[in-house]
Motif scaffolding. Structure first.
Motif, short mmCIF file in Angstrom:
data_model
loop_
_atom_site.label_atom_id
_atom_site.label_comp_id
_atom_site.label_asym_id
_atom_site.label_seq_id
_atom_site.Cartn_x
_atom_site.Cartn_y
_atom_site.Cartn_z
N ALA A 241 0.83 -1.21 0.00
CA ALA A 241 0.00 0.00 0.00
C ALA A 241 0.86 1.26 0.00
O ALA A 241 0.59 2.23 -0.72
CB ALA A 241 -0.94 0.00 1.21
N ALA A 242 1.93 1.26 0.80
CA ALA A 242 2.80 2.43 0.86
C ALA A 242 3.46 2.70 -0.49
O ALA A 242 3.58 3.85 -0.92
CB ALA A 242 3.87 2.23 1.94
N ARG A 243 3.91 1.63 -1.15
CA ARG A 243 4.55 1.81 -2.46
C ARG A 243 3.55 2.27 -3.52
O ARG A 243 3.87 3.07 -4.39
CB ARG A 243 5.23 0.51 -2.91
CG ARG A 243 6.40 0.06 -2.03
CD ARG A 243 7.42 1.18 -1.86
NE ARG A 243 8.61 0.76 -1.15
CZ ARG A 243 8.76 0.80 0.17
NH1 ARG A 243 7.76 1.21 0.94
NH2 ARG A 243 9.90 0.44 0.73
N LEU A 244 2.32 1.77 -3.44
CA LEU A 244 1.29 2.22 -4.39
C LEU A 244 0.93 3.69 -4.14
O LEU A 244 0.73 4.45 -5.09
CB LEU A 244 0.04 1.35 -4.26
CG LEU A 244 0.10 0.00 -4.97
CD1 LEU A 244 -1.06 -0.89 -4.53
CD2 LEU A 244 0.06 0.18 -6.50
N LEU A 245 0.85 4.08 -2.89
CA LEU A 245 0.56 5.48 -2.58
C LEU A 245 1.65 6.40 -3.13
O LEU A 245 1.37 7.52 -3.58
CB LEU A 245 0.42 5.67 -1.07
CG LEU A 245 -0.86 5.13 -0.44
CD1 LEU A 245 -0.76 5.15 1.07
CD2 LEU A 245 -2.08 5.93 -0.91
#
Length: 484
Positions: free
Chosen positions: A363-367
């Motif tokens: 999720a952090a990388r997608l954000l």
């Protein structure tokens, strides 16, 4: 997905909205940016798509009087825009328009609203080969064969003949496809299965297990509700098991439908809508959103006729070609040669997430790939709400992350994500294989990973050299993990 009663209620709502729109097509046409001189105008296209929605809804055998009434109302109002003197005149003067303007007449006939004189004209056009007078894309030809096969199977060759020429035959992946390719893929599935009414052939089933998964994950994160709905319909038509990606994508789609924004098109701008007034605002909202709303209705109709099957049995991840373990260190050495002579050592030594933290890491990388926003993006909210295990969420978001990094051409981030996948066998999806192959294909003959040198001479060589060192370090980690 929802129970039958909820799906029927949603379908009735879409049919009702579509019928209301049909009464306003001429008024909305005043605000169209088209020149109005084309054979197939926006109001013609919308009416044809509305009658397709009505036809697919009519096949749902639930005996629901509200559904039957909604179908009948939409048919009557769409017919006003299809069975016109203008359309009959064009079919006589330009018989090749049978493949566009004629479609509505064929579907009207399936709904018991025959126009024998026009239908005879359409048969004549196909018999005399006028339907092939204008060149069309493969999936549009599939559309013609499916549609006129409803009128008379003897009029057209089988849709299956066109498969070798289609996007579907290439077993595409979203890393490489463009929007038109995605529509071609989904529509080929529709026409080959009669929108799920006919079981997919053995040839079509072969190799489709992983075909749609990354598309569902990617378009959910991308929040393209139009294509997301199309791929959900294709999954149902193929009678695929309800995989994690399907569950995630359907949760997001129906949650978006329930939210205040509703089913909006990919180009819809709330700011632009707010700047317009009255009928012009309504015309803008219709033009941008009607197709996505119709997709939602068709999804409900197909789900009612061909509901998703149970969860798939756990299957081993695809085997990784041993050649990758050999290609990665070779690519690393070549990439490292591009950083020789630059000051400083690589500062990119990522610590791998633990298995427990994989969803948060994804999720952090997608954000980081997306523009900053003040609210929780719908894809993240869906990940927190949907009824999937953390491992299933991690694998689904991982596919989306690989696709996003590749499409944005963020090769350092892509290599880092691949390094994580190499360490965790559960993440070695078909998309992992395609993404690693994509990355290695970006290496030029001089060892540089990326097409940057081919596109411009204006570059910060120090930054590029450091990026090559990072990629080289990560490729070595990938090779070591795959070799274990």
């Amino acid at each position: 997905m929802y129970d039958d009663s909820t799906l029927v209620a949603r379908l009735v709502d879409v049919l009702t909205v579509a019928a209301e729109w049909m009464t306003k097509l001429d008024a909305y046409a005043k605000f169209s940016t088209e020149d109005g001189q084309g054979f197939l105008r926006r109001q013609d296209k919308a009416a044809a798509e509305a009658i397709l929605l009505a036809y697919l809804a009519s096949r749902v055998s639930r005996g629901d009087p509200k559904l039957a009434e909604a179908v009948a109302t939409l048919c009557a109002r769409a017919e006003v825009h299809i069975a016109t003197d203008r359309n009959e005149a064009l079919l006589r003067r330009f018989p090749q328009t049978a493949t566009t303007l004629g479609v509505g007449f064929v579907l009207l006939a399936q709904l018991g609203r025959d126009h024998p004189r026009v239908e005879a004209r359409l048969r004549s056009a196909l018999d005399r080969r006028f339907a092939t007078l204008s060149e069309r894309s493969t999936f549009r030809m599939m559309d013609t064969r499916w549609t006129f096969g409803l009128l008379d199977p003897r009029l057209v060759p089988p849709v299956e003949e066109l498969v070798p020429l289609s996007t579907l035959a290439a077993r595409p992946h979203p890393i490489y496809t463009m929007t038109d390719d995605d529509y071609a893929l989904t529509h080929a599935v529709y026409y080959l299965t009669d929108f799920g009414r006919r079981p997919p052939s053995a040839d079509l089933r072969a190799g489709t297990t992983d075909l749609l998964e990354p598309f569902l994950a990617w378009h959910a994160v991308r929040l393209d509700l139009d294509l997301l709905g199309e791929f959900l319909i294709a999954s149902l038509a193929l009678r695929d098991a309800a995989t994690a990606a399907f569950g995630y994508a359907s949760h997001l789609f129906f949650r978006a439908w329930e939210d205040g924004g509703g089913l909006v098109g990919p180009e819809y701008s709330p700011a632009r809508y707010a700047a317009l007034h009255g009928e012009e605002a309504a015309a803008y909202a219709f033009s941008e959103n009607y197709h996505t709303v119709f997709v939602g209705g068709i999804l409900c109709a197909v789900a009612l006729e061909t509901p998703p099957t149970g969860r798939p049995a756990a299957e081993p991840r695809p085997a990784i070609d041993p050649g990758f373990a050999l290609r990665c260190p070779y690519a690393a050495r070549a990439a490292r040669s591009r950083s020789v002579g630059t000051a400083g050592a690589s500062t990119h030594q990522p610590s791998l997430p633990s298995a427990e933290n994989l969803p948060e890491w994804m999720a952090a990388r997608l954000l980081a790939l997306q523009p900053p926003g003040n609210s929780t993006p719908p894809w993240l909210r869906a990940a927190m709400e949907c009824n999937l295990s953390r491992a299933e969420i991690a694998a689904t978001l991982y596919d989306a992350l690989l696709v996003g990094c590749a499409k944005e051409y963020h090769l350092v981030q892509l290599t880092e994500a691949l390094a994580v996948g190499a360490e965790f066998p559960a993440l070695r999806t078909a998309t992992f294989v395609r993404a690693l192959d994509f990355l290695l294909d970006q290496q030029l003959e001089d060892g540089f990973v990326g097409i940057h040198h081919l596109l411009t001479d204006r570059q910060d060589e120090t930054v590029l050299a450091q990026a090559q060192r990072v990629i080289a370090d990560l490729l070595e980690r990938i090779a070591a993990a795959l070799g274990r």
